[in-house]
Design a protein around this motif. Structure first.
Motif, PDB file in Angstrom:
ATOM      1  N   THR A 179      -7.129   9.117  -9.946  1.00  0.00           N
ATOM      2  CA  THR A 179      -7.121   8.999 -11.366  1.00  0.00           C
ATOM      3  C   THR A 179      -5.866   8.251 -11.967  1.00  0.00           C
ATOM      4  O   THR A 179      -5.027   7.921 -11.042  1.00  0.00           O
ATOM      5  N   GLU A 180      -5.825   8.148 -12.982  1.00  0.00           N
ATOM      6  CA  GLU A 180      -4.586   7.325 -13.498  1.00  0.00           C
ATOM      7  C   GLU A 180      -3.313   8.261 -13.592  1.00  0.00           C
ATOM      8  O   GLU A 180      -2.193   7.808 -13.620  1.00  0.00           O
ATOM      9  N   SER A 181      -3.524   9.628 -13.248  1.00  0.00           N
ATOM     10  CA  SER A 181      -2.518  10.439 -12.959  1.00  0.00           C
ATOM     11  C   SER A 181      -2.015  10.445 -11.730  1.00  0.00           C
ATOM     12  O   SER A 181      -0.903  11.258 -11.379  1.00  0.00           O
ATOM     13  N   ASP A 182      -2.550   9.616 -10.597  1.00  0.00           N
ATOM     14  CA  ASP A 182      -2.315   9.799  -9.252  1.00  0.00           C
ATOM     15  C   ASP A 182      -1.253   8.603  -8.686  1.00  0.00           C
ATOM     16  O   ASP A 182      -1.313   7.553  -9.533  1.00  0.00           O
ATOM     17  N   VAL A 183      -0.646   8.795  -7.661  1.00  0.00           N
ATOM     18  CA  VAL A 183       0.131   7.654  -7.199  1.00  0.00           C
ATOM     19  C   VAL A 183      -0.388   7.460  -5.869  1.00  0.00           C
ATOM     20  O   VAL A 183      -0.476   8.390  -5.014  1.00  0.00           O
ATOM     21  N   ALA A 184      -0.527   6.195  -5.331  1.00  0.00           N
ATOM     22  CA  ALA A 184      -0.911   5.969  -3.735  1.00  0.00           C
ATOM     23  C   ALA A 184       0.206   5.171  -3.299  1.00  0.00           C
ATOM     24  O   ALA A 184       0.813   4.013  -3.766  1.00  0.00           O
ATOM     25  N   ILE A 185       0.631   5.668  -2.218  1.00  0.00           N
ATOM     26  CA  ILE A 185       1.789   4.923  -1.365  1.00  0.00           C
ATOM     27  C   ILE A 185       1.203   4.293  -0.059  1.00  0.00           C
ATOM     28  O   ILE A 185       0.637   5.052   0.674  1.00  0.00           O
ATOM     29  N   LEU A 186       1.187   2.973  -0.052  1.00  0.00           N
ATOM     30  CA  LEU A 186       0.380   2.256   0.871  1.00  0.00           C
ATOM     31  C   LEU A 186       1.385   1.734   1.883  1.00  0.00           C
ATOM     32  O   LEU A 186       2.263   1.037   1.498  1.00  0.00           O
ATOM     33  N   ILE A 187       1.157   1.889   3.113  1.00  0.00           N
ATOM     34  CA  ILE A 187       2.168   1.585   4.383  1.00  0.00           C
ATOM     35  C   ILE A 187       1.409   0.717   5.000  1.00  0.00           C
ATOM     36  O   ILE A 187       0.599   0.959   5.752  1.00  0.00           O
ATOM     37  N   SER A 188       2.147  -0.632   5.224  1.00  0.00           N
ATOM     38  CA  SER A 188       1.454  -1.598   6.078  1.00  0.00           C
ATOM     39  C   SER A 188       2.494  -2.797   6.113  1.00  0.00           C
ATOM     40  O   SER A 188       3.058  -3.420   5.337  1.00  0.00           O
ATOM     41  N   TYR A 189       2.973  -3.055   7.722  1.00  0.00           N
ATOM     42  CA  TYR A 189       3.791  -3.807   7.802  1.00  0.00           C
ATOM     43  C   TYR A 189       3.485  -5.358   7.425  1.00  0.00           C
ATOM     44  O   TYR A 189       4.039  -5.922   6.646  1.00  0.00           O
ATOM     45  N   SER A 190       2.089  -5.798   7.704  1.00  0.00           N
ATOM     46  CA  SER A 190       1.593  -7.011   7.442  1.00  0.00           C
ATOM     47  C   SER A 190       1.251  -7.098   6.280  1.00  0.00           C
ATOM     48  O   SER A 190       1.248  -8.224   5.412  1.00  0.00           O
ATOM     49  N   GLY A 191       0.645  -6.170   5.438  1.00  0.00           N
ATOM     50  CA  GLY A 191       0.241  -6.317   3.988  1.00  0.00           C
ATOM     51  C   GLY A 191      -1.158  -6.836   4.188  1.00  0.00           C
ATOM     52  O   GLY A 191      -1.554  -7.357   3.132  1.00  0.00           O
ATOM     53  N   SER A 192      -1.695  -7.063   5.238  1.00  0.00           N
ATOM     54  CA  SER A 192      -2.980  -7.748   5.359  1.00  0.00           C
ATOM     55  C   SER A 192      -4.125  -6.766   6.359  1.00  0.00           C
ATOM     56  O   SER A 192      -5.212  -7.269   6.929  1.00  0.00           O
ATOM     57  N   THR A 193      -3.598  -5.503   6.700  1.00  0.00           N
ATOM     58  CA  THR A 193      -4.604  -4.563   7.144  1.00  0.00           C
ATOM     59  C   THR A 193      -5.954  -4.508   6.303  1.00  0.00           C
ATOM     60  O   THR A 193      -5.841  -3.833   5.272  1.00  0.00           O
ATOM     61  N   LYS A 194      -7.199  -4.580   6.922  1.00  0.00           N
ATOM     62  CA  LYS A 194      -8.250  -4.492   5.909  1.00  0.00           C
ATOM     63  C   LYS A 194      -8.434  -3.209   5.268  1.00  0.00           C
ATOM     64  O   LYS A 194      -8.945  -3.259   4.148  1.00  0.00           O
ATOM     65  N   ASP A 195      -8.540  -2.307   6.131  1.00  0.00           N
ATOM     66  CA  ASP A 195      -8.662  -1.033   5.675  1.00  0.00           C
ATOM     67  C   ASP A 195      -7.689  -0.388   4.401  1.00  0.00           C
ATOM     68  O   ASP A 195      -7.881   0.107   3.559  1.00  0.00           O
ATOM     69  N   THR A 196      -6.483  -0.796   4.600  1.00  0.00           N
ATOM     70  CA  THR A 196      -5.535  -0.429   3.700  1.00  0.00           C
ATOM     71  C   THR A 196      -5.478  -1.292   2.414  1.00  0.00           C
ATOM     72  O   THR A 196      -5.299  -0.896   1.413  1.00  0.00           O
ATOM     73  N   ILE A 197      -5.965  -2.423   2.427  1.00  0.00           N
ATOM     74  CA  ILE A 197      -6.385  -3.344   1.194  1.00  0.00           C
ATOM     75  C   ILE A 197      -7.507  -2.862   0.626  1.00  0.00           C
ATOM     76  O   ILE A 197      -7.570  -2.811  -0.660  1.00  0.00           O
ATOM     77  N   GLU A 198      -8.675  -2.509   1.276  1.00  0.00           N
ATOM     78  CA  GLU A 198      -9.706  -1.774   0.468  1.00  0.00           C
ATOM     79  C   GLU A 198      -9.340  -0.492  -0.249  1.00  0.00           C
ATOM     80  O   GLU A 198      -9.591  -0.399  -1.260  1.00  0.00           O
ATOM     81  N   VAL A 199      -8.379   0.272   0.278  1.00  0.00           N
ATOM     82  CA  VAL A 199      -8.031   1.358  -0.206  1.00  0.00           C
ATOM     83  C   VAL A 199      -7.116   0.864  -1.445  1.00  0.00           C
ATOM     84  O   VAL A 199      -7.375   1.667  -2.511  1.00  0.00           O
ATOM     85  N   ALA A 200      -6.343   0.060  -1.252  1.00  0.00           N
ATOM     86  CA  ALA A 200      -5.594  -0.533  -2.633  1.00  0.00           C
ATOM     87  C   ALA A 200      -6.403  -0.850  -3.581  1.00  0.00           C
ATOM     88  O   ALA A 200      -6.208  -0.477  -4.875  1.00  0.00           O
ATOM     89  N   LYS A 201      -7.353  -1.583  -3.289  1.00  0.00           N
ATOM     90  CA  LYS A 201      -8.556  -2.187  -4.150  1.00  0.00           C
ATOM     91  C   LYS A 201      -9.005  -0.823  -5.160  1.00  0.00           C
ATOM     92  O   LYS A 201      -9.291  -1.003  -6.251  1.00  0.00           O
ATOM     93  N   VAL A 202      -9.907  -0.100  -4.307  1.00  0.00           N
ATOM     94  CA  VAL A 202     -10.460   1.287  -4.810  1.00  0.00           C
ATOM     95  C   VAL A 202      -9.518   2.086  -5.708  1.00  0.00           C
ATOM     96  O   VAL A 202      -9.746   2.292  -6.622  1.00  0.00           O
TER      97      VAL A 202
END
Length: 284
Positions: A179-202
């Motif tokens: 929700t808008e009250s949550d924070v997602a901290i995404l860790i990815s060296y390349s910044g182009s890992t498909k699963d991580t990008i999909e999580v960021a998008k959602v």
């Protein structure tokens, strides 16, 4: 693909390339050793083309995508006695003493560069978001998942609102319920890992605050980020999971942890005492 075959392939197909593909090919051939350390966004910017053009160029070369292209490129580069699977400064003739010195130098360099990339305002804003959040979700896959787990392990000692799912399906489900009250901290060296990008998008679609810990200021991941924290380690495509990259990420997470602790001093001290007491009987 055999050694140097990628270069022969580029040259042999050059005349059939589109103008955009020729721009990409020209840049790669002129900047071979730099490209293996570039994100897809960096290369697209350098060539003045879109990321999709880089991806199509890789597909034209009969490769699955940009990461496979970088792996093939790294294999094809002649580094004499250097080992691309390790570090560019390490050779097969190094003694244990020389290896010790070079690895130390690599790690110190990674930490120093990370320190120089720190933006105090971004760190402060990240902490503000984390303190205000109802839930803090740490995300990563592969070696970055190990870092995310370390972060959860550290923060759960002082706050009871951290999460880290170990499976990519569970991660995307967690993101879908943010929700808008949550924070997602995404860790990815390349910044182009498909699963991580999909999580960021959602997570972004759900209105959550996105904090990225990555090497590249411009990457598919950072396009979804509200705050980007940069680590300074250089990791080639054959060096996945290098400790210098992990050390840089952990350095940033340690900085976030200590600043969070400072700003929530009373609560954090009580929680740390409680969690310490909970495990004390398990220690000798």
């Amino acid at each position: 693909m055999a050694k140097n075959e990628i270069f022969s392939l580029i040259h042999s197909r050059y005349n059939s390339f589109t103008n955009t593909e020729k721009k990409v090919a020209d840049y790669i051939l002129e900047n071979i050793k730099d490209v293996i350390y570039m994100s897809i966004t960096d290369l697209a910017d350098a060539c003045d083309v879109g990321e999709s053009s880089i991806f199509r160029f890789c597909k034209t070369m009969k490769l699955k995508g940009y990461q496979e292209f970088k792996i093939v490129l790294a294999h094809s580069i002649s580094l004499d006695e250097e080992t691309p699977q390790l570090s560019g400064i390490i050779t097969m003739k190094d003694t244990i003493g020389e290896l010790s010195s070079k690895i130390l130098s690599t790690n110190v360099s990674a930490l120093t560069e990370t320190f120089n990339l720190i933006n105090e305002i971004d760190i402060s804003n990240a902490i503000d978001s984390m303190i205000k959040a109802n839930r803090i979700h740490f995300f990563g896959v592969g070696s970055s998942l190990m870092t995310a787990m370390e972060a959860k392990n550290k923060f759960m000692r002082i706050v009871n609102k951290t999460e880290c799912s170990l499976d990519s399906h569970l991660q995307i489900m967690s993101a879908a319920l943010m929700t808008e009250s949550d924070v997602a901290i995404l860790i990815s060296y390349s910044g182009s890992t498909k699963d991580t990008i999909e999580v960021a998008k959602v997570a972004k679609e759900r209105g959550a605050k996105i904090i990225s810990i990555t090497r590249f200021a411009k990457s598919p991941l950072t396009s979804y980020s509200d705050i980007t924290l940069l680590c300074g380690a250089n990791e080639g495509p054959l060096q996945g999971g290098s400790l210098s990259a992990k050390i840089s990420q952990l350095y940033l997470l340690d900085l976030l942890y200590i600043e969070y602790f400072k700003r929530t001093n009373k609560e954090s001290i009580l929680n740390k005492e409680s969690t310490a007491k909970a495990v004390i009987e398990k220690m000798l």
